[in-house]
Scaffold this motif. Structure first.
Motif, PDB file in Angstrom:
ATOM      1  N   TRP A  45       2.011  -4.129   8.288  1.00 33.74           N
ATOM      2  CA  TRP A  45       2.961  -4.590   7.275  1.00 33.74           C
ATOM      3  C   TRP A  45       2.897  -3.703   6.039  1.00 33.74           C
ATOM      4  O   TRP A  45       3.927  -3.287   5.497  1.00 33.74           O
ATOM      5  N   ILE A  46       1.694  -3.373   5.587  1.00 36.51           N
ATOM      6  CA  ILE A  46       1.526  -2.529   4.403  1.00 36.51           C
ATOM      7  C   ILE A  46       2.091  -1.126   4.662  1.00 36.51           C
ATOM      8  O   ILE A  46       2.833  -0.581   3.832  1.00 36.51           O
ATOM      9  N   LEU A  47       1.757  -0.560   5.812  1.00 32.46           N
ATOM     10  CA  LEU A  47       2.243   0.787   6.124  1.00 32.46           C
ATOM     11  C   LEU A  47       3.759   0.808   6.290  1.00 32.46           C
ATOM     12  O   LEU A  47       4.425   1.771   5.860  1.00 32.46           O
ATOM     13  N   ASP A  48       4.316  -0.238   6.879  1.00 30.75           N
ATOM     14  CA  ASP A  48       5.778  -0.320   7.001  1.00 30.75           C
ATOM     15  C   ASP A  48       6.444  -0.443   5.631  1.00 30.75           C
ATOM     16  O   ASP A  48       7.515   0.124   5.395  1.00 30.75           O
ATOM     17  N   ALA A  49       5.816  -1.193   4.720  1.00 37.75           N
ATOM     18  CA  ALA A  49       6.368  -1.338   3.370  1.00 37.75           C
ATOM     19  C   ALA A  49       6.376   0.007   2.639  1.00 37.75           C
ATOM     20  O   ALA A  49       7.339   0.336   1.933  1.00 37.75           O
ATOM     21  N   ILE A  50       5.318   0.789   2.825  1.00 36.15           N
ATOM     22  CA  ILE A  50       5.280   2.121   2.203  1.00 36.15           C
ATOM     23  C   ILE A  50       6.344   3.021   2.827  1.00 36.15           C
ATOM     24  O   ILE A  50       7.058   3.748   2.124  1.00 36.15           O
ATOM     25  N   LEU A  53       9.884   2.816   1.527  1.00 30.18           N
ATOM     26  CA  LEU A  53      10.210   3.431   0.237  1.00 30.18           C
ATOM     27  C   LEU A  53      11.069   4.674   0.423  1.00 30.18           C
ATOM     28  O   LEU A  53      11.750   5.110  -0.504  1.00 30.18           O
ATOM     29  N   GLY A  54      11.013   5.241   1.606  1.00 30.49           N
ATOM     30  CA  GLY A  54      11.828   6.434   1.871  1.00 30.49           C
ATOM     31  C   GLY A  54      11.155   7.694   1.372  1.00 30.49           C
ATOM     32  O   GLY A  54       9.943   7.744   1.162  1.00 30.49           O
ATOM     33  N   ASP A  55      11.950   8.714   1.131  1.00 25.19           N
ATOM     34  CA  ASP A  55      11.439  10.011   0.691  1.00 25.19           C
ATOM     35  C   ASP A  55      11.257   9.984  -0.816  1.00 25.19           C
ATOM     36  O   ASP A  55      12.077  10.474  -1.584  1.00 25.19           O
ATOM     37  N   PHE A  56      10.157   9.393  -1.248  1.00 31.14           N
ATOM     38  CA  PHE A  56       9.931   9.227  -2.682  1.00 31.14           C
ATOM     39  C   PHE A  56       9.271  10.455  -3.311  1.00 31.14           C
ATOM     40  O   PHE A  56       9.139  10.541  -4.522  1.00 31.14           O
ATOM     41  N   ALA A  57       8.861  11.416  -2.493  1.00 26.77           N
ATOM     42  CA  ALA A  57       8.136  12.566  -3.025  1.00 26.77           C
ATOM     43  C   ALA A  57       9.056  13.674  -3.520  1.00 26.77           C
ATOM     44  O   ALA A  57       8.669  14.467  -4.370  1.00 26.77           O
ATOM     45  N   GLY A  58      10.247  13.748  -2.968  1.00 24.09           N
ATOM     46  CA  GLY A  58      11.146  14.836  -3.360  1.00 24.09           C
ATOM     47  C   GLY A  58      11.188  15.913  -2.289  1.00 24.09           C
ATOM     48  O   GLY A  58      10.724  15.723  -1.173  1.00 24.09           O
ATOM     49  N   GLY A  69      -0.317  16.082   2.908  1.00 28.35           N
ATOM     50  CA  GLY A  69      -1.566  15.363   2.595  1.00 28.35           C
ATOM     51  C   GLY A  69      -1.444  13.876   2.889  1.00 28.35           C
ATOM     52  O   GLY A  69      -2.371  13.248   3.418  1.00 28.35           O
ATOM     53  N   TYR A  70      -0.274  13.320   2.538  1.00 30.95           N
ATOM     54  CA  TYR A  70      -0.039  11.896   2.792  1.00 30.95           C
ATOM     55  C   TYR A  70      -0.040  11.616   4.290  1.00 30.95           C
ATOM     56  O   TYR A  70      -0.636  10.641   4.750  1.00 30.95           O
ATOM     57  N   ALA A  71       0.594  12.475   5.075  1.00 32.10           N
ATOM     58  CA  ALA A  71       0.642  12.275   6.529  1.00 32.10           C
ATOM     59  C   ALA A  71      -0.768  12.320   7.122  1.00 32.10           C
ATOM     60  O   ALA A  71      -1.113  11.508   7.994  1.00 32.10           O
ATOM     61  N   THR A  72      -1.591  13.239   6.632  1.00 33.96           N
ATOM     62  CA  THR A  72      -2.980  13.327   7.104  1.00 33.96           C
ATOM     63  C   THR A  72      -3.761  12.074   6.728  1.00 33.96           C
ATOM     64  O   THR A  72      -4.483  11.500   7.552  1.00 33.96           O
ATOM     65  N   ALA A  73      -3.620  11.643   5.474  1.00 37.04           N
ATOM     66  CA  ALA A  73      -4.319  10.436   5.017  1.00 37.04           C
ATOM     67  C   ALA A  73      -3.837   9.206   5.763  1.00 37.04           C
ATOM     68  O   ALA A  73      -4.630   8.328   6.124  1.00 37.04           O
TER      69      ALA A  73
END
Length: 131
Positions: A45-50, A53-58, A69-73
């Protein structure tokens, strides 16, 4: 136990208050068994909620670095959560086994107590002859 020992709760001495008859172990085992599925559902549920948010990084170079880095984490988090979730049934099984171990140990202690023999037979007191 002495009255003094009874007056000091074990928890105040840093000793956990555990029911050695095993019900605490049974309850804890049930909790871990239930958490096995709850943990996976909550993490998903938490990962789906994140992800929602969509492409929030730009789209610039910094955003691409962040995304990598986010994908690795994220993959590491999923791996760790799955490993933790998968260990819960084993913990539940071991806790249930601890209850059985306590029951067996308790019975072994009872069996090792000295046995009380049958009461001795008393003979009737000797009758004194009449003079």
């Amino acid at each position: 136990m002495s009255a003094r020992a009874d007056a000091i709760p074990p928890s105040s001495l840093g000793v956990p208050d555990v029911d050695v008859r095993g019900s605490d172990f049974t309850q804890a085992a049930g909790g871990f068994a239930a958490e096995h599925e709850d943990l996976a559902e909550d993490a998903r549920w938490i990962l789906d909620a994140i992800a929602a948010l969509g492409d929030f990084a730009g789209t610039d170079e910094t955003a691409n670095t962040f995304r990598q880095g986010y994908a690795t984490a994220l993959q590491s988090t999923i791996t760790y959560v799955d490993a933790l979730r998968d260990i819960y049934p084993g913990i539940a099984e071991r806790l249930a086994g601890m209850r059985t171990g306590f029951d067996v140990a308790n019975w072994a202690s009872i069996q090792s107590l000295p046995k009380v023999s049958d009461l001795p037979e008393f003979s009737a007191p000797d009758e004194k002859p009449n003079p």
